[in-house]
Design an enzyme around this catalytic site. Structure first.
Site: not given
Ligand code: SF4
Length: 360
Positions: A121, A132, A135
């Site tokens: 990943c 988000c 996250c």
């Molecule tokens: S890294 Fe985290 S905040 Fe950025 S798009 Fe992906 S899930 Fe959303």
């Protein structure tokens, strides 16, 4: 794993050209016009950069000594350097890498020997601008996009790690680490070109998945560009009100717009589409939520991947119970949706989905 010593060489590199930002015709132009060398030298240099991941010009032993001395006067290479490595009890390995300007990013190797699946990943930005709520990366502010070479390096170095630890090369690459890949579109596409090229790492694009939080116009652009890799959309709610609450990007890219973009992507590429769906207890894991999700899935072939939530501080939702996930998944299946339930990996080292934040 390479142990090249880290040099904070910002002053040295800022007035030089990062050679890995050039495409082959541009490199040829420099080599022939500026350095007066024959064209075939650029192909030799290209292979050193993208097949063998040379991190210095001295390593390029089939070039003349004079050229090896001239190259670093004009160009820099800017490799990423391993800063820290953590191993989870479940075999997951998280690597923190330092970039040439001192920023840190993370990559995760997820081994599943029973399926002969070894996935890396990778990150594509320092931080992320999309915020988000669930996250950890979203709590860091976006600093910059990675360069194509910095994304490529993660794949190259974690592949070495995989060979050393499991005696196997990587089988899959997912762009699901730190950052939103479709907001770093050029470096992401260029890194994939180098990873899949016969004179690069020669990996299949079918083994690569790019994951987005949902930038509809860029999903359409990928379709127009006829990309060969797979697409994952982090959906996490099939109801605009709920999705707005946990993913602010949904306010400009609502579910209807996203659904249309995915239909367009599928019609133009026929590439595999996955929907990622983190289950939050009593928020998005009820029967009505499953019905909404099934409606969203009707428009194109798709697999829904239900993911266990990995708690981060500052977010009030909790992970769904195994029973609720089971009922939710059964409901989706009964409505004709292909579903997989994914157990989280690497939680003990903050390497699981949504947990990457250079913590330590
Ligand atoms: S890294 Fe985290 S905040 Fe950025 S798009 Fe992906 S899930 Fe959303």
């Amino acid at each position: 794993m390479s142990q090249t010593p880290y040099l904070c060489n910002m002053n040295q590199v800022k007035d030089k050209i990062d050679i890995r930002k050039l495409d082959l015709p541009m490199l040829e132009k420099y080599i022939t016009e500026q350095l007066g060398e024959p064209r075939f030298r650029s192909k030799q240099i290209w292979k050193w950069l993208w097949q063998k991941r040379a991190s210095t010009f001295v390593e390029m032993t089939d070039l003349s000594a004079v050229l090896r001395e001239k190259l670093p006067e004009i160009f820099s290479i800017n490799p990423i350097v391993l800063d820290k490595i953590q191993r989870s009890q479940d075999g997951t390995i998280k690597s923190r890498f330092r970039l040439y300007d001192g920023h840190l990013i993370e990559s995760v190797l997820i081994p599943v020997p029973s399926d002969n699946r070894y996935t890396v990943c990778v990150s594509c930005q320092v931080g992320c601008s999309l915020s988000c709520k669930f996250c950890a990366t979203g709590q860091m502010k976006r600093v910059r996009n990675l360069d194509p070479g910095e994304i490529f390096d993660q794949v190259f170095l974690v592949n070495q790690q995989c060979l050393e630890s499991f005696d196997r090369p990587l089988t899959n690459i997912v762009y699901m680490g730190m950052g939103e890949p479709l907001l770093a579109y050029q470096p992401v596409i260029q890194s994939i070109e180098r990873i899949t090229a016969p004179d690069g790492l020669n990996m299949s694009p079918r083994r690569i998945t790019v994951s987005t939080a949902g930038i509809a116009k860029m999903i359409r652009k990928m379709a127009d560009d006829q990309v060969k890799f797979n697409l994952a959309l982090s959906l996490h709610a099939a109801d605009d009100e709920k999705r707005n609450e946990i993913m602010p990007i949904n306010e400009q890219n609502n579910l209807e717009v996203l659904q249309q973009a995915l239909v367009y992507f599928y019609q133009n590429t026929h590439n595999k589409i996955t929907l990622e769906y983190i289950a939050f207890q009593n928020f998005n894991d009820g029967i009505a939520d499953a019905d909404n999700l099934a409606r969203f899935c009707k428009a194109f072939p798709v697999v829904v991947n239900i993911i266990e939530y990995n708690p981060i501080s500052g977010f009030d939702k909790v992970k769904s119970s195994a029973d609720r996930i089971d009922t939710f998944a059964r409901r989706l299946s009964s409505l004709g949706v292909s579903v997989t339930v994914r157990r989280s990996r690497g939680k003990d080292i903050d390497a699981a989905c949504g947990q990457l934040a250079n913590k330590g």
